[in-house]
Design a protein around this motif. Structure first.
Motif, short mmCIF file in Angstrom:
data_model
loop_
_atom_site.label_atom_id
_atom_site.label_comp_id
_atom_site.label_asym_id
_atom_site.label_seq_id
_atom_site.Cartn_x
_atom_site.Cartn_y
_atom_site.Cartn_z
N UNK A 154 -28.46 -65.77 12.79
CA UNK A 154 -27.33 -65.27 11.96
C UNK A 154 -26.34 -64.36 12.77
N UNK A 155 -25.39 -63.95 11.97
CA UNK A 155 -24.25 -63.19 12.50
C UNK A 155 -24.56 -61.82 11.82
N UNK A 156 -24.74 -60.75 12.66
CA UNK A 156 -25.04 -59.70 12.27
C UNK A 156 -23.60 -59.10 11.68
N UNK A 157 -23.91 -58.47 10.59
CA UNK A 157 -22.56 -57.59 9.80
C UNK A 157 -22.73 -56.18 10.04
N UNK A 158 -23.78 -55.66 9.61
CA UNK A 158 -23.82 -53.86 9.78
C UNK A 158 -25.39 -53.73 10.00
N UNK A 159 -25.90 -52.46 10.60
CA UNK A 159 -26.84 -52.12 10.83
C UNK A 159 -26.76 -50.44 10.45
N UNK A 160 -27.37 -50.07 9.23
CA UNK A 160 -27.27 -49.08 8.58
C UNK A 160 -28.63 -48.32 8.21
N UNK A 161 -28.63 -47.05 8.61
CA UNK A 161 -29.67 -46.10 8.05
C UNK A 161 -29.19 -45.60 6.71
N UNK A 162 -29.95 -45.94 5.77
CA UNK A 162 -29.51 -45.68 4.27
C UNK A 162 -30.39 -44.31 3.82
N UNK A 163 -29.87 -43.41 3.37
CA UNK A 163 -30.34 -42.16 2.80
C UNK A 163 -30.76 -42.01 1.29
N UNK A 164 -30.11 -43.12 0.61
CA UNK A 164 -30.28 -43.23 -0.83
C UNK A 164 -31.59 -43.01 -1.45
N UNK A 165 -31.60 -42.57 -2.55
CA UNK A 165 -33.04 -42.12 -3.25
C UNK A 165 -33.77 -43.27 -3.27
N UNK A 166 -33.21 -44.51 -3.74
CA UNK A 166 -33.97 -45.75 -3.71
C UNK A 166 -34.53 -46.29 -2.22
N UNK A 167 -33.90 -46.07 -1.36
CA UNK A 167 -34.39 -46.54 -0.13
C UNK A 167 -35.43 -45.29 0.39
N UNK A 168 -35.34 -44.29 0.09
CA UNK A 168 -36.28 -42.94 0.50
C UNK A 168 -37.47 -43.47 -0.32
N UNK A 169 -37.42 -43.70 -1.69
CA UNK A 169 -38.72 -43.95 -2.26
C UNK A 169 -39.38 -45.32 -1.80
N UNK A 170 -38.49 -46.14 -1.49
CA UNK A 170 -39.29 -47.74 -0.74
C UNK A 170 -39.96 -47.43 0.34
N UNK A 171 -39.31 -46.52 1.35
CA UNK A 171 -39.98 -46.33 2.44
C UNK A 171 -40.94 -45.23 2.58
N UNK A 172 -40.85 -44.29 1.81
CA UNK A 172 -41.77 -43.11 1.55
C UNK A 172 -41.33 -42.30 2.81
N UNK A 173 -40.01 -42.20 3.32
CA UNK A 173 -39.55 -41.75 4.49
C UNK A 173 -38.05 -41.26 4.10
N UNK A 174 -37.50 -40.67 5.36
CA UNK A 174 -36.24 -40.08 5.10
C UNK A 174 -35.01 -41.08 4.94
N UNK A 175 -35.18 -42.41 5.18
CA UNK A 175 -34.16 -43.04 5.26
C UNK A 175 -34.81 -44.73 5.37
#
Length: 133
Positions: A19-40
């Motif tokens: 596929x065509x790469x659109x974006x690569x983000x490091x997401x610091x939102x609370x949901x992503x922090x909860x999901x990963x148990x990490x900073x982002x």
């Protein structure tokens, strides 16, 4: 066009994607922090040309957070994040699920207003190749 292969930690779920790469983000939102148990979270956003679960599709569970666009797919055996297919128009690909090196770096940090206070200055910390003594 980019070609990716990846899997979960226990290798029960495997996928292949072109596929065509659109974006690569490091997401610091609370949901992503909860999901990963990490900073982002580290997610690639891809418009799929082809996507195929090579194995373990029956083990993939997807969680949709109520009243939001947040979605997370994971292996029911090991809990590892795997790609989330959104309406067959977008794939959210956890960068850590890739089995090969990614030939690019993140485009941006996003939702930095939600960033954990303990991770804001982590760039100045010492680095170690392995677990320090």
């Amino acid at each position: 066009m980019s070609h990716f292969q990846g899997s979960c930690l226990c290798h029960s779920v495997r996928y292949e994607l072109v596929g065509e790469l659109q974006k690569f983000f490091l997401c610091h939102c609370q949901r992503c922090r909860k999901e990963t148990g990490s900073a982002h979270a580290a997610n690639l956003f891809i418009k799929p040309t082809t996507f195929d679960w090579r194995s373990g599709a029956d083990l993939v569970k997807t969680y949709h957070h109520p009243d939001s666009r947040y979605v997370k797919s994971f292996c029911q055996n090991c809990g590892s994040a795997v790609p989330s297919v959104i309406d067959h128009t977008m794939i959210v690909l956890p960068a850590g699920s890739l089995d090969s090196d990614l030939p690019l770096t993140p485009d941006a940090n996003i939702f930095t207003d939600s960033q954990a206070n303990w991770s804001k200055h982590s760039g100045s910390l010492p680095s170690f190749a392995q677990l320090p003594e």
